[in-house]
Design a protein around this motif. Structure first.
Motif, PDB file in Angstrom:
ATOM      1  N   THR A 145      37.696  24.988  38.368  1.00 33.32           N
ATOM      2  CA  THR A 145      37.390  26.391  38.083  1.00 33.32           C
ATOM      3  C   THR A 145      36.046  26.492  37.361  1.00 33.32           C
ATOM      4  OG1 THR A 145      38.498  26.400  35.921  1.00 33.32           O
ATOM      5  CG2 THR A 145      39.833  26.935  37.861  1.00 33.32           C
TER       6      THR A 145
ATOM      7  N   GLU B 275      46.296  28.761  36.789  1.00 30.95           N
ATOM      8  CA  GLU B 275      44.883  29.065  36.540  1.00 30.95           C
ATOM      9  C   GLU B 275      44.303  29.971  37.623  1.00 30.95           C
ATOM     10  OE1 GLU B 275      42.894  28.021  33.678  1.00 30.95           O
ATOM     11  OE2 GLU B 275      45.016  27.967  33.109  1.00 30.95           O
TER      12      GLU B 275
ATOM     13  N   GLN C  65      33.886  29.529  35.131  1.00 30.30           N
ATOM     14  CA  GLN C  65      33.912  30.856  34.520  1.00 30.30           C
ATOM     15  C   GLN C  65      32.578  31.107  33.838  1.00 30.30           C
ATOM     16  OE1 GLN C  65      37.589  32.058  32.449  1.00 30.30           O
ATOM     17  NE2 GLN C  65      36.302  32.593  30.701  1.00 30.30           N
TER      18      GLN C  65
ATOM     19  N   LYS D  40      34.902  34.510  37.694  1.00 30.20           N
ATOM     20  CA  LYS D  40      35.665  33.266  37.687  1.00 30.20           C
ATOM     21  C   LYS D  40      35.901  32.834  39.127  1.00 30.20           C
ATOM     22  CE  LYS D  40      39.738  30.885  35.910  1.00 30.20           C
ATOM     23  NZ  LYS D  40      40.966  30.969  35.066  1.00 30.20           N
ATOM     24  N   SER D  41      35.491  31.620  39.461  1.00 28.81           N
ATOM     25  CA  SER D  41      35.658  31.085  40.808  1.00 28.81           C
ATOM     26  C   SER D  41      36.413  29.766  40.729  1.00 28.81           C
ATOM     27  CB  SER D  41      34.301  30.879  41.478  1.00 28.81           C
ATOM     28  OG  SER D  41      33.580  32.093  41.542  1.00 28.81           O
ATOM     29  N   ALA D  42      37.042  29.400  41.840  1.00 21.82           N
ATOM     30  CA  ALA D  42      37.810  28.164  41.865  1.00 21.82           C
ATOM     31  C   ALA D  42      37.873  27.615  43.275  1.00 21.82           C
ATOM     32  CB  ALA D  42      39.228  28.411  41.334  1.00 21.82           C
TER      33      ALA D  42
END
Length: 784
Positions: free
Chosen positions: A364, A189, A366, A376-378
């Motif tokens: 995550t 991912e 999005q 998109k960050s995680a």
């Protein structure tokens, strides 16, 4: 073939030919979502067709489509939209046990507001990442399940591809284009993950059994060279894994029982209002269960268990959240027999205790920022702990510690990636990754059994790794794509860094022919324990000579050509050259040691970045994707892998087998009505043997342990490697469930491929260690 295998085969064929009671035509729901390939946003108004049924529907405002009551069997789906290139998916297998839920990404059509005829291409091997233009392909979960002896393992499945060979039958380490297995990167991912294997070693990328569950994986990418700018900290290859979303409308389950373990998977909706879903898989070792109920399954029992999950939480206005991760625990013990009369070789005097724990959990997010931008960050936390104790019996009643080590790494990762589409021809992707790494490494070992136990590693510290990238893609028309980018990697431990340009081009000359070019500079941080190795300077003083060790670097050059021979069939060839430099080698100018020859483990000798290497070769693949219930993949590679250490002599690397050919094929025999089917799959590998260093017999006899002729490092080539694997399977579709019985027979001919040789002081002779012989792996699963 053993009698029990013959009995298994007879049972398989009898079951297949038993009369099957007549049932009404079995049906199942086929549904899914159509999204934009770059921005990952829903595509409304797309036309979806199930061709064999001549049924058509249109996606709603959220990109969703649905076909109820689709007959079970293999289907073809076509998708079209005025703003996108048409797409075609073959071999969509509908079973009674579970709904088929698809996510289909469409590529934007460059020519706007004009009627353009573009034939849909059914090659499902096209990479999901549109920026990966060479040395990349997608692989499906079905391939990890269908290919003989893959046993749901992406690494074992990948050995069917050109340029990829197994490093050792006993585990799933892979050698890509002559590179050490340590050069492989695992991502899930969009996040770099720790080695996702049970029984892994420090600094390694493989292990004995994969933790990854086929229940969770979706179609993913495998890349072998000239990576796109977003991939960092890798030299040989990348597994870019994607996870499947659970069914967000109904609860479904899968139960599996087999030689490797007992498996339970569950999925279903969390909130029908917001279309949330969960997907969870748990597995427990079969041998562990047998041990617990009192059955003796012998020495070295593989005890393990693992849990993996993917929880999706979409919202109305704040974007989509997802929680994912896996956890695995494994252990194994070999004890020393105190009866010296049973010692047949020096290996019988060794005992070992192994323990491993690895896991990651990530969140995550999005979100769409307008019509042309996606963010998109995680954030993720991972841990890996490996412990290993080795004992040696000097006498039957006298055991000494030969090695004692425990390696613990804990890491926080934050990443953020933005995709922006300026217009139909220009797209940019950029991102930042921050890793906070805490570690505690302890290792005591003897150089040889007759030498003292010394402390090699004793460190508890932390550091950071920073990564940043940007990549632009330009498509002047529907047939030409050009991309260029840059990656930045920085290790704050010693401020070593690398600025890496990446570029690629793909030109579809006509519907049947295309060429590609790729270049990339890549680098990799050393295994963290290497930087803190303690060395005695022969004056009784210990110091850490590797703290300033730099990154290993490599230039990749790729040329590819692809020719479509017909529906679902293609011929692909790639020519590559890889120039490695800044390779850690020994500080001693008489040494032939280089990290390009290691499979795993943490090197604890003094090193310097003065080594070099080169890998070059030609790969040729002929592939027929599954159509009319049969497929084949014939992969060939001719290659050279060379290195130069501190002694200045160019040599073959350990992994320079020179050639490898693999045939993977299969056929499914389906009874009328698709209620029952029988599958037969085969994989045949013929490859040049790896290299080894000659043993100094006189020196070994004098010293009492294996001593090599270092000046002749890797001058001997082992005999050619040959192996045949077979997979037989039967599938039954009942009214509300699907069951599958499979038998994988690994190394069917029981070929004794040589792994290595060593000097045995107990026998006073050179002994040979062989790779694994014939292994049957039976498995039964039921989906409902």
């Amino acid at each position: 073939m053993h009698n029990r295998f013959k009995v298994n085969l007879i049972i398989f064929f009898l079951l297949f030919h038993l009369p099957f009671r007549g049932y009404p035509q079995a049906v199942q729901t086929l549904r899914g979502q159509i999204i934009d390939q770059v921005l990952q946003k829903p595509v409304s108004g797309a036309t979806v067709v199930v061709t064999a049924q001549n049924r058509t529907t249109t996606t709603d405002a959220d990109g969703n489509f649905r076909f109820p009551n689709v007959p079970i069997g293999v289907h073809q789906i076509k998708v079209s939209h005025s703003a996108y290139k048409p797409s075609q998916l073959d071999n969509i297998t509908i079973n009674t046990g579970k709904e088929m839920v698809l996510t289909i990404a469409l590529e934007l059509n460059i020519v706007e507001q004009q009627e353009v005829v573009v034939k849909a291409k059914a090659l499902r091997s096209k990479p999901l990442n549109d920026l990966s233009m060479v040395s990349a392909r997608a692989f499906t979960v079905e391939e990890t399940q269908r290919y003989a002896a893959s046993v749901n393992d992406p690494s074992r499945m990948a050995t069917s591809f050109a340029g990829v060979v197994s490093a050792d039958d006993g585990n799933n380490n892979i050698v890509i284009r002559g590179n050490s297995p340590t050069g492989l990167l695992w991502r899930m991912e969009g996040i770099e993950i720790p080695n996702p294997n049970h029984f892994s070693a420090p600094g390694g990328s493989g292990g004995g059994i994969s933790i990854l569950s086929a229940q969770l994986l979706s179609t993913s990418d495998f890349i072998t060279g000239a990576f796109a700018a977003e991939y960092s900290n890798a030299l040989s290859g990348v597994f870019d894994l994607k996870l499947r979303k659970g069914n967000n409308e109904k609860r479904e389950y899968t139960l599996q029982a087999g030689l490797l373990g007992l498996n339970l998977a569950a999925e279903g909706p969390l909130s029908k209002k917001h279309n949330g879903s969960y997907l969870v898989n748990y597995r427990y070792s079969t041998f562990s269960i047998l041990n617990k109920i009192g059955m003796d399954v012998g020495e070295g029992t593989t005890n393990f268990q693992d849990l993996s999950y993917h929880i999706c939480l979409p919202t109305n206005s704040a974007g989509s959240f997802a929680l994912f991760g896996f956890w695995g625990k494994s252990g194994q013990e070999y004890s020393v027999d105190k009866d010296a009369g049973k010692w047949e070789s020096e290996a019988d005097r060794y005992g070992a205790l192994y323990s491993g724990n690895v896991g990651i959990t990530g969140l995550t997010h999005q979100v769409q920022l307008g019509e042309k931008t996606q963010l998109k960050s995680a954030v993720a936390w991972s841990v890996q702990q490996i412990g290993y104790d080795e004992q040696y019996a000097e006498k039957p009643d006298s055991l000494i510690i030969n090695t004692r080590e425990i390696f613990t790494t804990k890491k926080w990762t934050f990443s953020s990636t933005i995709n922006h589409q300026f217009n139909r021809k220009n797209t940019i992707r950029a991102g930042l990754v921050v890793n906070e790494i805490g570690f505690e490494f302890n290792k005591d070992s003897r150089e040889h059994t007759n030498e003292p136990l010394e402390e090699r590693l004793a460190i508890k510290d932390h550091t950071q790794i920073l990564q940043a990238f940007a990549q632009w893609q330009y498509k002047p028309n529907n047939h030409l794509s050009i991309t260029g980018g840059i990656n930045y990697l920085h290790l704050l431990l010693n401020n070593s860094s690398s600025i890496e340009p990446r570029m690629a081009m793909k030109w579809e000359i006509n519907p049947k022919n295309s060429i590609g070019l790729g270049y990339g500079l890549h680098s990799q941080v050393q295994a963290m324990g290497v930087y803190f190795a303690k060395v005695n300077d022969n004056e009784g003083k210990w110091h850490q000579p590797n703290t300033e060790l730099g990154l290993t670097k490599s230039n990749h050059f790729i040329f590819s050509y692809q020719h479509v021979l017909g529906k679902g069939m293609r011929l692909k060839t790639e020519l590559y050259y890889q120039q490695l430099f800044n390779v850690p080698v020994s500080v001693f100018d008489s040494s032939s040691f280089s990290t390009l020859n290691i499979v795993q483990d943490i090197v604890t000798e003094p090193l310097v970045n003065k080594g070099r290497g080169k890998n070059y070769g030609l790969e040729l693949s002929l592939e027929r994707q599954l159509r009319n219930y049969w497929y084949f993949l014939f992969s060939n590679s001719i290659y050279q892998a060379k290195y130069m250490a501190a002694d200045g002599t160019e040599r073959n690397t350990r992994f320079n087998g020179n050639y490898a050919s693999t045939l993977t094929a299969g056929k499914e025999f389906v009874h009328p009505g698709n209620r029952r089917s029988f599958g037969a799959n085969i994989k045949v590998v013929y490859a040049g043997g790896f290299r080894e260093t000659p043993i100094d017999i006189e020196g070994s006899t004098t010293n009492g342990y294996t001593k090599y002729i270092e000046s002749e490092a890797f001058t001997l080539q082992l005999p050619a490697y040959f192996r045949t694997d077979i997979r037989l399977s039967m599938k039954w579709n009942k009214a509300r469930h699907t069951s599958i019985l499979s038998l994988d027979i690994q190394n069917t001919t029981n070929r004794k491929n040589i792994y290595t040789r060593y000097y045995d002081p107990l026998k006073g002779e050179i002994r040979t260690i062989y790779q694994t012989g014939i292994i049957p792996v039976i498995n039964y699963s039921i989906e409902f």
